[in-house]
Design an enzyme around this catalytic site. Sequence first.
Site, PDB file in Angstrom:
ATOM      1  N   TYR A 114      97.299 -39.464 -17.087  1.00 30.39           N
ATOM      2  CA  TYR A 114      95.854 -39.250 -17.092  1.00 30.39           C
ATOM      3  C   TYR A 114      95.460 -38.375 -18.280  1.00 30.39           C
ATOM      4  CZ  TYR A 114      95.979 -41.313 -12.477  1.00 30.39           C
ATOM      5  OH  TYR A 114      96.165 -42.184 -11.439  1.00 30.39           O
ATOM      6  N   ASN A 137      88.007 -48.691 -11.546  1.00 30.35           N
ATOM      7  CA  ASN A 137      88.161 -49.884 -12.371  1.00 30.35           C
ATOM      8  C   ASN A 137      88.033 -51.132 -11.501  1.00 30.35           C
ATOM      9  OD1 ASN A 137      89.061 -51.950 -14.077  1.00 30.35           O
ATOM     10  ND2 ASN A 137      91.205 -51.344 -13.908  1.00 30.35           N
ATOM     11  N   CYS A 145      94.966 -50.413 -14.936  1.00 33.42           N
ATOM     12  CA  CYS A 145      94.960 -49.057 -14.397  1.00 33.42           C
ATOM     13  C   CYS A 145      96.293 -48.704 -13.749  1.00 33.42           C
ATOM     14  CB  CYS A 145      93.800 -48.873 -13.417  1.00 33.42           C
ATOM     15  SG  CYS A 145      93.715 -50.109 -12.123  1.00 33.42           S
ATOM     16  N   HIS A 146      97.081 -49.711 -13.398  1.00 31.66           N
ATOM     17  CA  HIS A 146      98.402 -49.454 -12.806  1.00 31.66           C
ATOM     18  C   HIS A 146      99.369 -48.833 -13.812  1.00 31.66           C
ATOM     19  CE1 HIS A 146      98.631 -53.529 -14.522  1.00 31.66           C
ATOM     20  NE2 HIS A 146      99.912 -53.266 -14.728  1.00 31.66           N
ATOM     21  N   GLU A 172     106.196 -55.988 -15.581  1.00 30.68           N
ATOM     22  CA  GLU A 172     105.827 -55.889 -16.987  1.00 30.68           C
ATOM     23  C   GLU A 172     106.959 -55.334 -17.845  1.00 30.68           C
ATOM     24  OE1 GLU A 172     101.026 -55.458 -16.283  1.00 30.68           O
ATOM     25  OE2 GLU A 172     102.119 -53.724 -17.063  1.00 30.68           O
TER      26      GLU A 172
END
Length: 182
Positions: A114, A137, A145-146, A172
Amino acid sequence: MTARHDDTPETLILTRLDGPLGAMLLVTDEAGVVRALDFADFESRTRRLMRLHYGATPLVAGAPPAEIVVVLERYFAGEAGALSTVHWATGGTDFQRSVWRALTEIRVGETDSYAGLAARIGRPTAVRAVGLANGSNPVGIIVPCHRVIGKSGALTGYAGGVERKRWLLDHERRWAERRVAA
């Protein structure tokens, strides 16, 4: 990814899709631009965000744009970079939209904190506000946002649940590792 901030659409189209992490909600406008993507078990959140962003714009059931379905299928089949072609737009405040645009700068297979996200938007002391914007979001997964984790590296809260966040990050990372190895 293409982000736009458009005027309020005339109609929002809600579609339910199946995915490896459970049923999902896809909201598009009449032009096929994605306005929201969330998990179906958070439908009340999606509807609340659509009201906040677009007021009384009708939200009606309908068929999804075929090209978006194909891109989501490619993503979940292992081509994590496929989402970069999706056109999306949001309402929200200027600050929120700056956070959401910054989220798209976090590369597939990587994470940021963050505090790092706050620095990306030039507001290093706005860590808490960045966290709130991240949690608001409406275009989950596409606006990743993950990929935001705690400063310590811990998987902090995620609107879809920490297990889904873990799955998305692992998914990912595997794709990014295959690309580097190729």
